[in-house]
Design a protein around this motif. Structure first.
Motif, short mmCIF file in Angstrom:
data_model
loop_
_atom_site.label_atom_id
_atom_site.label_comp_id
_atom_site.label_asym_id
_atom_site.label_seq_id
_atom_site.Cartn_x
_atom_site.Cartn_y
_atom_site.Cartn_z
N GLU A 1 16.80 5.95 -21.62
CA GLU A 1 18.06 5.53 -22.24
C GLU A 1 18.99 6.72 -22.47
N GLU A 2 18.44 7.83 -22.95
CA GLU A 2 19.26 9.01 -23.26
C GLU A 2 19.94 9.57 -22.03
N TYR A 3 19.21 9.63 -20.91
CA TYR A 3 19.76 10.24 -19.70
C TYR A 3 20.24 9.21 -18.68
N GLN A 4 20.12 7.93 -19.04
CA GLN A 4 20.54 6.86 -18.13
C GLN A 4 19.86 7.01 -16.76
N VAL A 5 18.56 7.20 -16.80
CA VAL A 5 17.74 7.31 -15.59
C VAL A 5 16.76 6.14 -15.58
N GLU A 6 16.82 5.34 -14.55
CA GLU A 6 15.97 4.16 -14.45
C GLU A 6 14.51 4.56 -14.27
N PHE A 7 13.61 3.76 -14.86
CA PHE A 7 12.17 3.98 -14.67
C PHE A 7 11.59 2.80 -13.89
N TRP A 8 10.95 3.10 -12.77
CA TRP A 8 10.31 2.08 -11.96
C TRP A 8 8.83 1.98 -12.35
N ASP A 9 8.45 0.82 -12.85
CA ASP A 9 7.06 0.55 -13.21
C ASP A 9 6.31 0.13 -11.95
N MET A 10 5.47 1.01 -11.44
CA MET A 10 4.77 0.74 -10.19
C MET A 10 3.72 -0.36 -10.32
N GLN A 11 3.34 -0.70 -11.55
CA GLN A 11 2.42 -1.83 -11.73
C GLN A 11 3.10 -3.16 -11.43
N LYS A 12 4.42 -3.16 -11.41
CA LYS A 12 5.18 -4.37 -11.11
C LYS A 12 5.66 -4.41 -9.67
N ASP A 13 5.30 -3.40 -8.91
CA ASP A 13 5.76 -3.27 -7.53
C ASP A 13 4.73 -3.84 -6.57
N LYS A 14 5.20 -4.40 -5.47
CA LYS A 14 4.29 -4.89 -4.44
C LYS A 14 3.81 -3.72 -3.59
N GLY A 15 2.66 -3.89 -2.97
CA GLY A 15 2.12 -2.88 -2.09
C GLY A 15 2.42 -3.18 -0.63
N GLU A 16 2.53 -2.13 0.16
CA GLU A 16 2.67 -2.29 1.59
C GLU A 16 1.69 -1.35 2.29
N THR A 17 1.12 -1.82 3.37
CA THR A 17 0.14 -1.02 4.09
C THR A 17 0.82 0.12 4.82
N ARG A 18 0.26 1.31 4.66
CA ARG A 18 0.82 2.50 5.28
C ARG A 18 -0.30 3.28 5.98
N ASP A 19 -0.02 3.75 7.18
CA ASP A 19 -0.98 4.58 7.90
C ASP A 19 -0.94 5.98 7.31
N CYS A 20 -2.03 6.37 6.67
CA CYS A 20 -2.10 7.68 6.02
C CYS A 20 -3.11 8.55 6.78
N ALA A 21 -2.64 9.14 7.87
CA ALA A 21 -3.47 10.02 8.71
C ALA A 21 -4.74 9.31 9.16
N GLY A 22 -4.58 8.10 9.66
CA GLY A 22 -5.71 7.37 10.20
C GLY A 22 -6.42 6.46 9.22
N MET A 23 -6.03 6.46 7.97
CA MET A 23 -6.59 5.56 6.97
C MET A 23 -5.49 4.66 6.45
N GLU A 24 -5.70 3.35 6.52
CA GLU A 24 -4.70 2.41 6.02
C GLU A 24 -4.85 2.23 4.52
N LEU A 25 -3.77 2.54 3.80
CA LEU A 25 -3.76 2.43 2.35
C LEU A 25 -2.55 1.64 1.91
N SER A 26 -2.66 0.98 0.77
CA SER A 26 -1.56 0.21 0.21
C SER A 26 -0.77 1.09 -0.76
N VAL A 27 0.51 1.24 -0.48
CA VAL A 27 1.40 2.08 -1.28
C VAL A 27 2.51 1.19 -1.86
N CYS A 28 2.91 1.45 -3.08
CA CYS A 28 3.97 0.67 -3.70
C CYS A 28 5.25 0.73 -2.85
N GLU A 29 5.88 -0.43 -2.68
CA GLU A 29 6.99 -0.57 -1.73
C GLU A 29 8.16 0.38 -2.00
#
Length: 368
Positions: A102-130
């Protein structure tokens, strides 16, 4: 600041220290476009004040925001997701980040409310917040502290807050180290600002803070974590995800190549860190298979409470915990994964006090 450099500053005015450190590191020179969306990723693992030794001091993030604004960077967000069993929204309130937002007017993204998307992470598929992909320049602001499963946690492991809760559980079923390393191949952190003010050197959830009043700056997360290993008395090879990340090309773990510089003058003497870890003795009472951080993290302090009362030595069996016990039977278990055990405390996760009271009652009934 070069990639092989580690900068540090001591003091008690954390906001000013942060700005002075960032000026010395010339952070702005690393940001290719001032109109980039800059993401700030603190550690808000649980709803505990920074003085407890687990979460990033809001004054450090305030100094970072002020520095970026003064350098002409208008687009800033904060983003984080607390551990499984905790609520980011609660951590934001307790840790002072709602006020900061509120003081700095900077939005906070709660990653617990974010959907995951599959991402190739050097040969390992992991779900990362969108929404992570929307960030152009990621500044990681971890806490230098111990961890009851991986020994240390800092730059590399802090990115775990940018994956969905379901994926956090899966990380534990995969043994933590390999997926942590691969996650850092899928999410690039551009700069690291380490809160080394009063981290707990045993427990990631805090409770035993060790005051050092130091803030660090780094550009290489692998080098940063290699330095943390040395600081806490571990060889790099004792924390497998550091070497794994190095093998994936994420950074260099060779501290002989590091240039370590102190900024300014010490306001107080450097604290000698204890080399003995409470966690080592307490782990002997536990049989752990793929447990989530929160469940295991609440168990260990509960065992410390039992130890202080002279009750830990009266346990007649090992305590089982973790996803590896689902559907299996046994004698004494903690968490819903051990629901088929003869004596089991339900909860995902149960709290520290619930575990303490449950084990205390178990000991009492067995010694009647």
């Amino acid at each position: 600041m070069k990639n092989n450099e580690l900068l540090m500053i001591y003091g008690t005015d954390y906001k000013k220290m942060t700005k002075d450190l960032l000026e010395a590191a010339n952070l702005i020179s690393r940001i290719p476009d001032k109109n980039s969306l800059i993401g700030i990723k603190p550690n808000l693992v649980s709803a505990s004040e920074a003085s407890w030794g687990a979460t990033t001091h809001p004054e450090v993030v305030a100094g970072l925001i002020e520095y970026l604004r003064e350098k002409g960077c208008p687009r800033i967000v904060m983003l984080e997701g607390s551990w499984v069993g905790g609520r980011t929204a609660e951590a934001l309130e307790v840790c002072g980040y709602n006020r900061l937002s509120e003081e700095y007017q900077v939005e906070f993204w709660d990653m617990q409310k974010d959907k995951g998307e599959t991402r190739d992470c050097a040969g390992m598929e992991l779900s990362v917040c969108e929404r992570v992909k929307q960030v152009d320049f990621l500044i990681n602001v971890p806490v230098l502290k111990g961890h009851c499963q991986t020994k240390i946690t800092c730059a590399l492991k802090n990115l775990k807050g940018l994956i969905p809760n379901k994926e956090k559980r899966r990380f534990h079923s995969m043994g933590l180290h390999k997926p942590i390393a691969h996650l850092n191949a899928g999410i690039h952190q551009d700069f690291i600002l380490v809160d080394n003010i009063c981290g707990d050197l045993d427990f990631e959830d805090g409770g035993n803070p060790v005051v050092t009043n130091r803030i660090l700056a780094a550009a290489d997360p692998v080098l940063c974590d290699a330095f943390v290993c040395k600081t806490l008395g571990y060889a790099v090879d004792e924390v497998p995800y550091v070497r794994l990340a190095e093998s994936l090309g994420i950074g260099c773990a060779d501290l002989s190549q590091a240039v370590i510089r102190q900024i300014g003058e010490n306001e107080e003497e450097e604290t000698a860190l204890p080399r003995e870890r409470k966690i080592v003795a307490l782990q002997d009472a536990v049989e752990e298979v793929d447990s989530c951080s929160a469940c295991y993290g609440y168990l260990i302090p509960a065992l410390e409470m039992l130890r202080q009362e002279g009750l830990l030595e009266k346990l007649d069996t090992k305590i089982c915990i973790g996803q590896g016990y689902k559907g299996k039977s046994g004698k004494l278990g903690i968490g819903s994964c051990t629901r088929a055990f003869a004596h089991s405390l339900k909860g995902c996760p149960p709290t520290e006090n619930e575990i303490y009271e449950f084990l205390k009652e178990y000991v009492r009934t067995k010694t009647l």
